[in-house]
Scaffold this motif. Structure first.
Motif, PDB file in Angstrom:
ATOM      1  N   MET A   1       6.935  -5.823   5.978  1.00  0.00           N
ATOM      2  CA  MET A   1       6.061  -5.067   5.102  1.00  0.00           C
ATOM      3  C   MET A   1       6.476  -3.595   5.189  1.00  0.00           C
ATOM      4  SD  MET A   1       1.883  -5.100   4.919  1.00  0.00           S
ATOM      5  CE  MET A   1       1.796  -6.856   4.638  1.00  0.00           C
ATOM      6  N   THR A   2       6.469  -2.926   4.070  1.00  0.00           N
ATOM      7  CA  THR A   2       6.870  -1.528   4.002  1.00  0.00           C
ATOM      8  C   THR A   2       5.675  -0.617   4.244  1.00  0.00           C
ATOM      9  OG1 THR A   2       8.541  -2.098   2.378  1.00  0.00           O
ATOM     10  CG2 THR A   2       7.908   0.210   2.492  1.00  0.00           C
ATOM     11  N   THR A   3       5.923   0.475   4.936  1.00  0.00           N
ATOM     12  CA  THR A   3       4.894   1.483   5.149  1.00  0.00           C
ATOM     13  C   THR A   3       5.108   2.605   4.141  1.00  0.00           C
ATOM     14  OG1 THR A   3       4.788   0.976   7.492  1.00  0.00           O
ATOM     15  CG2 THR A   3       3.925   3.117   6.812  1.00  0.00           C
ATOM     16  N   ILE A   4       4.023   3.033   3.505  1.00  0.00           N
ATOM     17  CA  ILE A   4       4.082   4.109   2.515  1.00  0.00           C
ATOM     18  C   ILE A   4       3.090   5.184   2.934  1.00  0.00           C
ATOM     19  CG2 ILE A   4       3.648   4.750   0.115  1.00  0.00           C
ATOM     20  CD1 ILE A   4       4.455   1.929  -0.678  1.00  0.00           C
ATOM     21  N   SER A   5       3.525   6.417   2.838  1.00  0.00           N
ATOM     22  CA  SER A   5       2.647   7.551   3.127  1.00  0.00           C
ATOM     23  C   SER A   5       2.347   8.252   1.812  1.00  0.00           C
ATOM     24  CB  SER A   5       3.356   8.511   4.090  1.00  0.00           C
ATOM     25  OG  SER A   5       2.561   9.643   4.316  1.00  0.00           O
ATOM     26  N   LEU A   6       1.091   8.623   1.607  1.00  0.00           N
ATOM     27  CA  LEU A   6       0.748   9.327   0.379  1.00  0.00           C
ATOM     28  C   LEU A   6      -0.370  10.324   0.628  1.00  0.00           C
ATOM     29  CD1 LEU A   6      -1.924   7.759  -1.501  1.00  0.00           C
ATOM     30  CD2 LEU A   6      -0.489   6.029  -0.428  1.00  0.00           C
ATOM     31  N   ARG A   7      -0.459  11.271  -0.256  1.00  0.00           N
ATOM     32  CA  ARG A   7      -1.512  12.289  -0.182  1.00  0.00           C
ATOM     33  C   ARG A   7      -2.553  11.967  -1.251  1.00  0.00           C
ATOM     34  NH1 ARG A   7       0.460  16.549   2.875  1.00  0.00           N
ATOM     35  NH2 ARG A   7       2.727  16.637   3.003  1.00  0.00           N
ATOM     36  N   LEU A   8      -3.821  12.071  -0.847  1.00  0.00           N
ATOM     37  CA  LEU A   8      -4.925  11.811  -1.760  1.00  0.00           C
ATOM     38  C   LEU A   8      -5.811  13.044  -1.854  1.00  0.00           C
ATOM     39  CD1 LEU A   8      -6.053   8.280  -0.486  1.00  0.00           C
ATOM     40  CD2 LEU A   8      -4.655   8.777  -2.487  1.00  0.00           C
ATOM     41  N   PRO A   9      -6.371  13.299  -3.022  1.00  0.00           N
ATOM     42  CA  PRO A   9      -7.349  14.385  -3.138  1.00  0.00           C
ATOM     43  C   PRO A   9      -8.551  14.077  -2.240  1.00  0.00           C
ATOM     44  CG  PRO A   9      -6.721  13.553  -5.309  1.00  0.00           C
ATOM     45  CD  PRO A   9      -6.137  12.632  -4.302  1.00  0.00           C
ATOM     46  N   ASP A  10      -9.206  15.126  -1.773  1.00  0.00           N
ATOM     47  CA  ASP A  10     -10.333  14.960  -0.851  1.00  0.00           C
ATOM     48  C   ASP A  10     -11.425  14.048  -1.418  1.00  0.00           C
ATOM     49  OD1 ASP A  10      -9.078  16.552   0.998  1.00  0.00           O
ATOM     50  OD2 ASP A  10     -10.196  18.368   0.462  1.00  0.00           O
ATOM     51  N   ASP A  11     -11.743  14.207  -2.705  1.00  0.00           N
ATOM     52  CA  ASP A  11     -12.821  13.390  -3.271  1.00  0.00           C
ATOM     53  C   ASP A  11     -12.443  11.906  -3.304  1.00  0.00           C
ATOM     54  OD1 ASP A  11     -10.938  14.057  -5.339  1.00  0.00           O
ATOM     55  OD2 ASP A  11     -12.386  13.337  -6.819  1.00  0.00           O
ATOM     56  N   GLN A  25     -13.661  -3.390   4.947  1.00  0.00           N
ATOM     57  CA  GLN A  25     -12.222  -3.612   4.839  1.00  0.00           C
ATOM     58  C   GLN A  25     -11.516  -2.346   5.301  1.00  0.00           C
ATOM     59  OE1 GLN A  25     -12.387  -4.724   0.551  1.00  0.00           O
ATOM     60  NE2 GLN A  25     -10.965  -6.348   1.192  1.00  0.00           N
ATOM     61  N   SER A  26     -10.297  -2.512   5.724  1.00  0.00           N
ATOM     62  CA  SER A  26      -9.530  -1.340   6.138  1.00  0.00           C
ATOM     63  C   SER A  26      -9.063  -0.564   4.907  1.00  0.00           C
ATOM     64  CB  SER A  26      -8.310  -1.763   6.957  1.00  0.00           C
ATOM     65  OG  SER A  26      -7.363  -2.423   6.131  1.00  0.00           O
ATOM     66  N   ARG A  27      -8.685   0.687   5.137  1.00  0.00           N
ATOM     67  CA  ARG A  27      -8.137   1.484   4.032  1.00  0.00           C
ATOM     68  C   ARG A  27      -6.908   0.800   3.458  1.00  0.00           C
ATOM     69  NH1 ARG A  27      -7.439   7.442   6.215  1.00  0.00           N
ATOM     70  NH2 ARG A  27      -6.763   6.254   7.999  1.00  0.00           N
ATOM     71  N   SER A  28      -6.059   0.274   4.328  1.00  0.00           N
ATOM     72  CA  SER A  28      -4.843  -0.400   3.862  1.00  0.00           C
ATOM     73  C   SER A  28      -5.178  -1.585   2.969  1.00  0.00           C
ATOM     74  CB  SER A  28      -4.005  -0.871   5.048  1.00  0.00           C
ATOM     75  OG  SER A  28      -3.471   0.220   5.739  1.00  0.00           O
ATOM     76  N   GLU A  29      -6.160  -2.380   3.372  1.00  0.00           N
ATOM     77  CA  GLU A  29      -6.552  -3.536   2.554  1.00  0.00           C
ATOM     78  C   GLU A  29      -7.071  -3.105   1.192  1.00  0.00           C
ATOM     79  OE1 GLU A  29      -8.151  -6.977   5.514  1.00  0.00           O
ATOM     80  OE2 GLU A  29      -9.261  -5.093   5.549  1.00  0.00           O
ATOM     81  N   LEU A  30      -7.913  -2.080   1.187  1.00  0.00           N
ATOM     82  CA  LEU A  30      -8.475  -1.606  -0.083  1.00  0.00           C
ATOM     83  C   LEU A  30      -7.401  -1.026  -0.996  1.00  0.00           C
ATOM     84  CD1 LEU A  30     -11.796   0.010   1.123  1.00  0.00           C
ATOM     85  CD2 LEU A  30     -11.553  -1.940  -0.402  1.00  0.00           C
ATOM     86  N   ILE A  31      -6.528  -0.227  -0.431  1.00  0.00           N
ATOM     87  CA  ILE A  31      -5.464   0.389  -1.244  1.00  0.00           C
ATOM     88  C   ILE A  31      -4.523  -0.686  -1.759  1.00  0.00           C
ATOM     89  CG2 ILE A  31      -3.458   1.918  -1.165  1.00  0.00           C
ATOM     90  CD1 ILE A  31      -5.133   3.656   0.821  1.00  0.00           C
ATOM     91  N   ARG A  32      -4.164  -1.644  -0.910  1.00  0.00           N
ATOM     92  CA  ARG A  32      -3.284  -2.737  -1.319  1.00  0.00           C
ATOM     93  C   ARG A  32      -3.930  -3.534  -2.462  1.00  0.00           C
ATOM     94  NH1 ARG A  32      -1.563  -3.774   3.399  1.00  0.00           N
ATOM     95  NH2 ARG A  32      -3.391  -4.927   4.064  1.00  0.00           N
ATOM     96  N   SER A  33      -5.200  -3.863  -2.316  1.00  0.00           N
ATOM     97  CA  SER A  33      -5.913  -4.616  -3.340  1.00  0.00           C
ATOM     98  C   SER A  33      -6.000  -3.834  -4.651  1.00  0.00           C
ATOM     99  CB  SER A  33      -7.315  -4.952  -2.833  1.00  0.00           C
ATOM    100  OG  SER A  33      -8.064  -5.600  -3.813  1.00  0.00           O
ATOM    101  N   ALA A  34      -6.311  -2.552  -4.547  1.00  0.00           N
ATOM    102  CA  ALA A  34      -6.407  -1.712  -5.748  1.00  0.00           C
ATOM    103  C   ALA A  34      -5.055  -1.608  -6.449  1.00  0.00           C
ATOM    104  CB  ALA A  34      -6.926  -0.327  -5.377  1.00  0.00           C
ATOM    105  N   LEU A  35      -3.993  -1.475  -5.679  1.00  0.00           N
ATOM    106  CA  LEU A  35      -2.661  -1.373  -6.263  1.00  0.00           C
ATOM    107  C   LEU A  35      -2.260  -2.689  -6.930  1.00  0.00           C
ATOM    108  CD1 LEU A  35      -0.142   0.286  -6.785  1.00  0.00           C
ATOM    109  CD2 LEU A  35       0.671  -0.359  -4.500  1.00  0.00           C
ATOM    110  N   GLU A  36      -2.552  -3.805  -6.277  1.00  0.00           N
ATOM    111  CA  GLU A  36      -2.261  -5.103  -6.882  1.00  0.00           C
ATOM    112  C   GLU A  36      -3.003  -5.257  -8.203  1.00  0.00           C
ATOM    113  OE1 GLU A  36      -3.266  -8.032  -3.957  1.00  0.00           O
ATOM    114  OE2 GLU A  36      -1.441  -7.665  -2.800  1.00  0.00           O
TER     115      GLU A  36
END
Length: 85
Positions: A1-11, A25-36
């Motif tokens: 699995m690849t690791t990705i670093s990104l910057r998000l606005p505070d809000d 859920q973890s942040r990774s799970e939520l971000i992965r699900s949202a991206l999918e």
């Protein structure tokens, strides 16, 4: 699995953190699900746009023929469903 670093606005980070607590859920799970979901919807929109472009090139007689074929198939499916009940 690849690791990705990104910057998000505070809000957006705050909303993400709130959702992690609510969904447990973890942040990774939520971000992965949202991206999918996002990528699925993008692909779906491309397919629909291509379908619409193809449909726009059909002449009215072809459209009427296709619509009639679909109506016949739908009627047949409904009849079979009624027989199953």
């Amino acid at each position: 699995m690849t690791t990705i670093s990104l910057r998000l606005p505070d809000d957006l980070t705050q909303r993400l953190e709130q959702e992690t607590h609510l969904s447990r859920q973890s942040r990774s799970e939520l971000i992965r699900s949202a991206l999918e979901h996002f990528l699925y919807e993008r692909q779906r929109q491309r397919v629909l746009a291509a379908f619409a472009a193809e449909a726009a090139q059909l002449d009215p007689d072809e459209i009427a023929t296709i619509a009639a074929e679909f109506a016949d198939a739908e009627d047949e499916a409904l009849e079979r469903a009624e027989q199953i009940r």
